[in-house]
Structures are given as structure tokens and as C-alpha cells.
Design an enzyme around this catalytic site. Structure first.
Site, PDB file in Angstrom:
ATOM      1  N   CYS A 208       0.832  -1.210   0.000  1.00 50.35           N
ATOM      2  CA  CYS A 208       0.000   0.000   0.000  1.00 50.35           C
ATOM      3  C   CYS A 208       0.868   1.262   0.000  1.00 50.35           C
ATOM      4  O   CYS A 208       1.533   1.536  -0.975  1.00 50.35           O
ATOM      5  CB  CYS A 208      -0.975  -0.061   1.187  1.00 50.35           C
ATOM      6  SG  CYS A 208      -2.387   1.033   0.984  1.00 50.35           S
TER       7      CYS A 208
ATOM      8  N   HIS B  19      -3.419  -5.740   1.059  1.00 54.58           N
ATOM      9  CA  HIS B  19      -2.725  -5.957   2.339  1.00 54.58           C
ATOM     10  C   HIS B  19      -2.662  -7.437   2.704  1.00 54.58           C
ATOM     11  O   HIS B  19      -3.574  -7.945   3.365  1.00 54.58           O
ATOM     12  CB  HIS B  19      -3.479  -5.225   3.453  1.00 54.58           C
ATOM     13  CG  HIS B  19      -3.339  -3.739   3.391  1.00 54.58           C
ATOM     14  ND1 HIS B  19      -2.345  -3.053   4.069  1.00 54.58           N
ATOM     15  CD2 HIS B  19      -4.056  -2.799   2.743  1.00 54.58           C
ATOM     16  CE1 HIS B  19      -2.468  -1.758   3.839  1.00 54.58           C
ATOM     17  NE2 HIS B  19      -3.490  -1.569   3.033  1.00 54.58           N
TER      18      HIS B  19
ATOM     19  N   GLU C  71      -0.903  -8.744   4.966  1.00 54.21           N
ATOM     20  CA  GLU C  71      -0.779  -8.883   6.429  1.00 54.21           C
ATOM     21  C   GLU C  71      -2.135  -8.820   7.123  1.00 54.21           C
ATOM     22  O   GLU C  71      -2.249  -9.178   8.292  1.00 54.21           O
ATOM     23  CB  GLU C  71       0.177  -7.810   6.976  1.00 54.21           C
ATOM     24  CG  GLU C  71      -0.424  -6.432   7.213  1.00 54.21           C
ATOM     25  CD  GLU C  71      -0.610  -5.600   5.950  1.00 54.21           C
ATOM     26  OE1 GLU C  71      -0.515  -6.163   4.838  1.00 54.21           O
ATOM     27  OE2 GLU C  71      -0.871  -4.383   6.084  1.00 54.21           O
TER      28      GLU C  71
END
Lengths: 227, 97
Positions: free
Chosen positions: A86, A195, A197
Site C-alpha cells: 500500500c 494488504h 498482512e
């Protein structure tokens, strides 16, 4: 394998990135303040999402000049794995470690949703644990993910297999050729808007992101042995 | 004009003010410009054919002469103030101000 997560003023996904490494890989991850000028003690770097320097001037434009970014460029030059997520992707573009630039989403809205992606190249250090062409689900959360590059650069990205992920179905931001993530020519620097994560457990809505981190570890162990 | 911080003034240096305009290249779609164009149309300004949105920056600098100021501002634009991949820039330089 030791991970560094550089933290800029305004980063807000740094803890999530470090936790993903610890929980998925059971490997150490340190948060490193942006004033640090050496990352010699680390094997891989994750530039986290957020709003470094308040997105002033352009997203990623000011973070690029912080001391830690010279160390990131050095690490990339040495062939270490560098992952920009990002805002981290935006910083890599501004730093010239990846080609192209980021624009405001074509619909002008900040988009926060789980998005379907296609794995375009699974022979990269970041994607080896996915199947070629696999459809995966990762969350996005950005207002400026509208990736742009000129036609010649796009051709090169396509020809060299540098497109790692493409949006599947809806393109949530208007990016050129539906690009969600690209690598550099050498393949050791990946930038992506989604994302991974935030997708490492079932309760998160998807755990498709976990294999991105596993791919990094697998690559590193293949190069240096399990340490 | 904002008050300028008083710094050391060297002999023979002049203050210049650069007014820099940065906007997306013609070849790059400007989503903000398109949205504003749509709003102008709905306000009844149907004659509007295109809107491009950019930003203006004002930079005050102190250099030996006009040429040096111009060269320095140009370099600043290339290195930081504009992103050459998607943006064009132009600037006006005036003495004093």
C-alpha cells in the site's frame, strides 16, 4: 531470517506487518524508525501501509528522502527481499525502486474492501507458494492505488513477467491493465496495493496473504538454508 | 505573503520568488478534473470542455542571480516537487516579493 519493518511518521500498518511475520513464519521482525541509516542486520524489509508524512505533496514522495530509504535501496541492490504494501508500494515508486507512479483512484473514493486477485506469476520469491493463475482474496484500503505507467513500461512489465498480481473481476481503482502488484526486473522488490498482512487468519475473512510471507521465507531458505 | 524567516543575507545575493504549477500530464487521465467538469456541467456551464486540476507552490530562495535561481528551481521540480512519470511543471520567477 530477520525482518525489518521501517516506520515513518504516519505509518499505521507497521505492527500488523511485524505480527504477520511473527505469527505466520515464527521469525523475528523489528520495527525500525525512519531515521535509521543501516539495515545490514536484516534479511528482508517490509515497507508498511499508512500515510507517511501525511501524504503531503504526493503519496510516498517525502518518505522517499528519509535516511532509512537509502538503506532500503542498498538492501534491494544487494538482492535482499523488499516488500512494499500500500503506502509502502507508493514509497517504492517514488524512490524509483519500481517503475511507474500512483494516481488518485479513478472514482475518487477511498476504497476499503476484500478484493479478488489473480496470481499472474508464481515463479517470484513472493509468490512461489501460490498456484499460477490462482484466484485469491486480499483486502484493500486506499484512495490512491490507481497505478500508472506508460505503454512501453507496461509492455516491459508484461514481457518480463513483472506483474505479480492483477485485480480479478472488478478493478477497484482504475489501475493500468488491472495491476495490483509488480516486481522490479530482478524480482526481489515487490510493491502491491492489497494488504497480505490483513489476511493471515480465517477470522480476518481470508488467509490468502499468509502464503506471500511463506513464499519469502521459502525463497530465503532455498538461498541460505534454514537458519 | 507569509513572513519570511530572517536568515543570513550574503553580499550580492537576491531573493527570488518562484511560483510553480504542477499538474498531471495531458496524456494522464485526471479523475478530479473530470469530476469537477461534471459538476460544472450540472451547474449549467455546458460549454466546459475540459478541466485539469493541479497545484501551485510558492518558493522563496536567495541566489546570486536570476539564472542560478531558475536552475535551482528547475532541479527542485525534477527531484521532488513534480513526479516526472505523471506530472508536468512550469514556474514563474520574480525578483524580491
Amino acid at each position: 531470517m530477520r525482518f525489518a519493518v521501517p516506520v515513518f511518521p504516519g505509518s499505521n500498518c507497521d505492527q500488523d506487518c511485524a505480527k504477520a511475520v511473527r505469527e505466520v513464519l515464527e521469525r523475528p521482525a523489528d520495527l525500525v524508525w525512519y531515521t535509521e541509516d543501516s539495515l545490514d542486520n536484516y534479511d528482508a524489509i517490509i515497507l508498511p501501509g499508512g500515510f507517511s508524512y501525511g501524504d503531503y505533496l504526493r503519496t510516498g514522495a517525502l518518505a522517499r528522502f528519509s535516511p532509512v530509504m537509502e538503506a532500503v535501496a542498498e538492501a534491494a541492490e544487494k538482492g535482499k527481499l523488499v516488500l512494499g504494501i500500500c503506502n509502502g508500494f507508493q514509497v517504492l515508486l517514488e524512490a524509483g525502486l519500481l517503475p511507474g507512479a500512483m494516481r488518485v483512484n479513478d472514482h475518487l473514493q477511498f476504497r476499503c474492501s476484500i478484493q479478488t486477485l489473480q496470481v499472474e506469476n508464481n515463479s517470484l520469491p513472493f509468490t512461489a507458494c501460490y498456484k499460477q493463475g490462482e484466484i485469491i482474496r486480499l483486502p484493500i484500503a486506499h484512495g490512491e492505488g490507481n497505478y500508472y505507467c506508460d505503454d512501453q513500461t507496461l509492455q516491459e512489465l508484461e514481457d518480463r513477467g513483472q506483474i505479480a498480481f492483477r485485480y480479478h473481476g472488478e478493478n477497484p481503482n482504475g489501475s493500468v491493465a488491472g495491476i495490483a502488484g509488480i516486481v522490479n526486473r530482478r524480482g526481489n522488490v515487490l510493491g502491491l496495493m492489497p494488504h497480505p498482512e490483513r489476511a493471515i487468519h480465517d477470522w480476518m475473512g481470508s488467509r490468502d496473504g499468509a502464503r506471500l510471507f511463506r513464499s519469502m521465507l521459502q525463497y530465503w531458505e532455498g538461498m541460505y538454508g534454514a537458519a | 505573503m507569509p513572513t519570511m524567516k530572517s536568515g543570513p543575507v550574503w553580499e550580492g545575493k537576491t531573493v527570488y520568488k518562484a511560483t510553480i504549477t504542477v499538474r498531471l500530464k495531458e496524456s494522464v487521465l485526471d479523475p478530479q478534473g473530470s469530476a469537477v467538469q461534471g459538476s460544472l456541467h450540472s451547474l449549467g456551464y455546458e460549454e466546459v470542455r475540459q478541466v485539469r486540476i493541479g497545484k501551485t507552490m510558492e518558493v522563496w530562495l536567495e541566489t546570486a542571480d536570476f539564472q542560478e535561481a531558475s536552475d535551482r528551481v528547475d532541479a527542485m521540480c525534477r527531484k521532488l516537487l513534480a513526479n516526472p512519470v505523471i506530472e508536468d511543471y512550469e514556474f514563474r520567477l520574480e525578483k524580491g516579493a
